[in-house]
Scaffold this motif. Structure first.
Motif, short mmCIF file in Angstrom:
data_model
loop_
_atom_site.label_atom_id
_atom_site.label_comp_id
_atom_site.label_asym_id
_atom_site.label_seq_id
_atom_site.Cartn_x
_atom_site.Cartn_y
_atom_site.Cartn_z
N VAL A 108 0.97 -1.17 0.10
CA VAL A 108 -0.13 -0.45 -0.10
C VAL A 108 0.89 1.39 0.66
N THR A 109 0.21 2.15 -0.40
CA THR A 109 0.88 3.34 -0.95
C THR A 109 1.51 4.13 0.81
N ALA A 110 1.25 4.39 1.58
CA ALA A 110 1.99 5.16 2.56
C ALA A 110 3.16 5.90 3.41
N PRO A 111 3.16 6.87 2.97
CA PRO A 111 4.98 7.61 3.12
C PRO A 111 4.63 8.21 4.72
N LEU A 112 3.52 8.67 5.51
CA LEU A 112 2.85 8.37 6.05
C LEU A 112 2.16 7.78 7.15
N SER A 131 21.40 -8.05 6.75
CA SER A 131 21.87 -6.33 6.43
C SER A 131 23.51 -6.84 6.84
N THR A 132 24.31 -5.72 6.19
CA THR A 132 25.72 -5.84 6.51
C THR A 132 25.76 -5.82 8.47
N ASP A 133 26.76 -6.18 8.76
CA ASP A 133 26.94 -6.38 10.60
C ASP A 133 26.83 -4.64 11.02
N GLY A 134 26.93 -4.82 12.12
CA GLY A 134 26.97 -3.30 13.18
C GLY A 134 25.50 -3.24 13.39
N ALA A 135 25.85 -2.33 14.33
CA ALA A 135 24.54 -1.72 15.52
C ALA A 135 23.51 -0.49 14.67
N LEU A 136 22.27 -1.35 14.35
CA LEU A 136 21.36 -0.01 13.33
C LEU A 136 20.49 0.18 14.06
N ALA A 137 19.83 1.63 13.57
CA ALA A 137 19.73 2.33 14.54
C ALA A 137 18.21 2.79 14.03
N TYR A 138 16.81 2.95 14.67
CA TYR A 138 15.38 3.27 13.74
C TYR A 138 14.21 4.20 14.61
N GLY A 139 13.47 4.60 14.22
CA GLY A 139 12.94 5.76 14.95
C GLY A 139 11.39 5.94 13.89
N PHE A 140 11.59 7.38 14.50
CA PHE A 140 9.64 7.63 13.83
C PHE A 140 9.74 9.18 13.76
N TYR A 141 9.28 9.86 13.28
CA TYR A 141 9.15 11.37 12.44
C TYR A 141 8.16 12.03 12.41
N LEU A 142 8.25 12.93 12.99
CA LEU A 142 6.54 14.17 12.18
C LEU A 142 7.31 14.83 11.51
N GLY A 186 6.31 9.42 10.20
CA GLY A 186 6.97 8.49 9.16
C GLY A 186 7.84 7.64 10.07
N LEU A 187 8.16 6.99 9.71
CA LEU A 187 9.09 5.94 9.95
C LEU A 187 10.43 6.05 9.33
N TRP A 188 12.05 5.77 10.18
CA TRP A 188 13.20 5.40 9.58
C TRP A 188 13.57 4.90 10.17
N MET A 189 15.49 4.23 8.65
CA MET A 189 16.11 3.06 9.59
C MET A 189 17.36 3.60 8.58
N ALA A 190 18.67 3.29 9.82
CA ALA A 190 19.72 3.80 9.52
C ALA A 190 20.19 2.82 8.40
N THR A 191 20.90 3.65 7.31
CA THR A 191 21.78 2.59 6.24
C THR A 191 23.05 2.67 6.50
N THR A 198 10.56 6.43 5.15
CA THR A 198 9.06 5.65 4.57
C THR A 198 8.64 6.97 3.28
N GLU A 199 8.53 8.24 3.55
CA GLU A 199 8.48 9.41 2.63
C GLU A 199 9.94 8.83 1.85
N ASN A 200 9.26 8.74 0.88
CA ASN A 200 10.26 8.85 -0.95
C ASN A 200 11.18 10.20 -0.79
N ARG A 201 10.31 11.64 -0.51
CA ARG A 201 10.93 12.66 -1.05
C ARG A 201 12.23 13.33 0.04
#
Length: 255
Positions: A108-112, A131-142, A186-191, A198-201
């Motif tokens: 489904v289309t869900a940037p937010l 994924s590759t090893d290492g600590a990987l942070a994630y979170g949400f944003y407004l 929205g949600l985000w993840m480190a890479t 989640t927002e393409n823009r």
């Protein structure tokens, strides 16, 4: 038979008597040989409560054998969700999924997102990481939050060494729920190449579509209410299983 790959570990003495409202814990270990064929393995654990073998409840067991670590040896998102017991069409069974911005499969289309029940928080659970090893942070944003503010306040971090596994363990201080209020989020993840949103823009690389969102479905295909599967990829890989989360009490934002 896949049943031979599973073993009861530290079983209590049987027969056992469980009092009313009591419990009995049984630990199951998955022990495939080194030459086991890659893929999903299923078995059934049966609890005999009567004289006959088939008297009593049963529990489905599922585990995933992978052929190696990282890149082409990793399981596909389709294999991952099937092993977890979800009946989701992720848009293909290959390791690489389409990178077009249009929906694929059940996507489904869900940037937010927004909450469904105002009185309850949003819950988030990591269910896979390849994924590759290492600590990987994630979170949400407004919406409107700067990129710097977003990345400085993660909900949690997936631990180093937990990079090729189902149900990866986050660091002890990780939050399992958060409160965005009535606002969209929205949600985000480190890479390796920077945060994926989640927002393409918000994504700055040549590949802007770095997350796939699917309604959570049970194995039979029925939709699990108010729950979404969010699968992140990275700019250099279109497998969308770098980190996978189940998010509860949410729906795609409608405005």
């Amino acid at each position: 038979e896949a049943a031979s790959l599973f073993a009861v570990k530290g079983a209590p003495a049987f027969p056992a008597t469980i009092p009313a409202k009591g419990t009995l814990s049984v630990e199951i270990a998955f022990r495939p040989p080194s030459d086991a064929e890659a893929g999903l393995k299923r078995a059934v654990l049966r609890f005999q409560t009567g004289k006959e073998r088939d008297e009593g409840p049963a529990a489905d067991l599922a585990a995933l054998v992978i052929s190696g670590r990282e890149v082409e040896s990793e399981p596909s998102l389709a294999q991952i969700v099937e092993t977890l017991g979800y009946g989701i069409d992720v848009g293909g069974r290959d390791l690489a999924l389409p990178t077009s911005e249009g929906p694929v499969g059940d996507q489904v289309t869900a940037p937010l997102f927004e909450k469904v029940r105002p009185e309850a928080p949003v819950a988030i659970n990591p269910v896979a990481r390849f994924s590759t090893d290492g600590a990987l942070a994630y979170g949400f944003y407004l919406p409107g939050t700067s990129l710097k503010e977003v990345d400085s306040k993660p909900l949690g971090t997936l631990s180093e060494g937990q990079h090729q596994t189902l149900n990866p363990m986050p660091e002890p201080e990780a939050l399992t729920s958060f409160e965005p209020g009535a606002q969209r989020f929205g949600l985000w993840m480190a890479t390796d190449t920077g945060p994926a949103y989640t927002e393409n823009r918000r994504n700055r690389g040549a590949e802007r579509s770095l997350a796939r969102v699917y309604p959570l479905r049970a194995r039979g295909g029925g939709v699990i209410p108010d729950a979404l599967l969010v699968a992140f990829g990275s700019e250099t890989r279109s497998d969308f299983q770098d980190a996978v989360f189940v998010v509860w009490n949410v729906k795609p934002a409608t405005k």
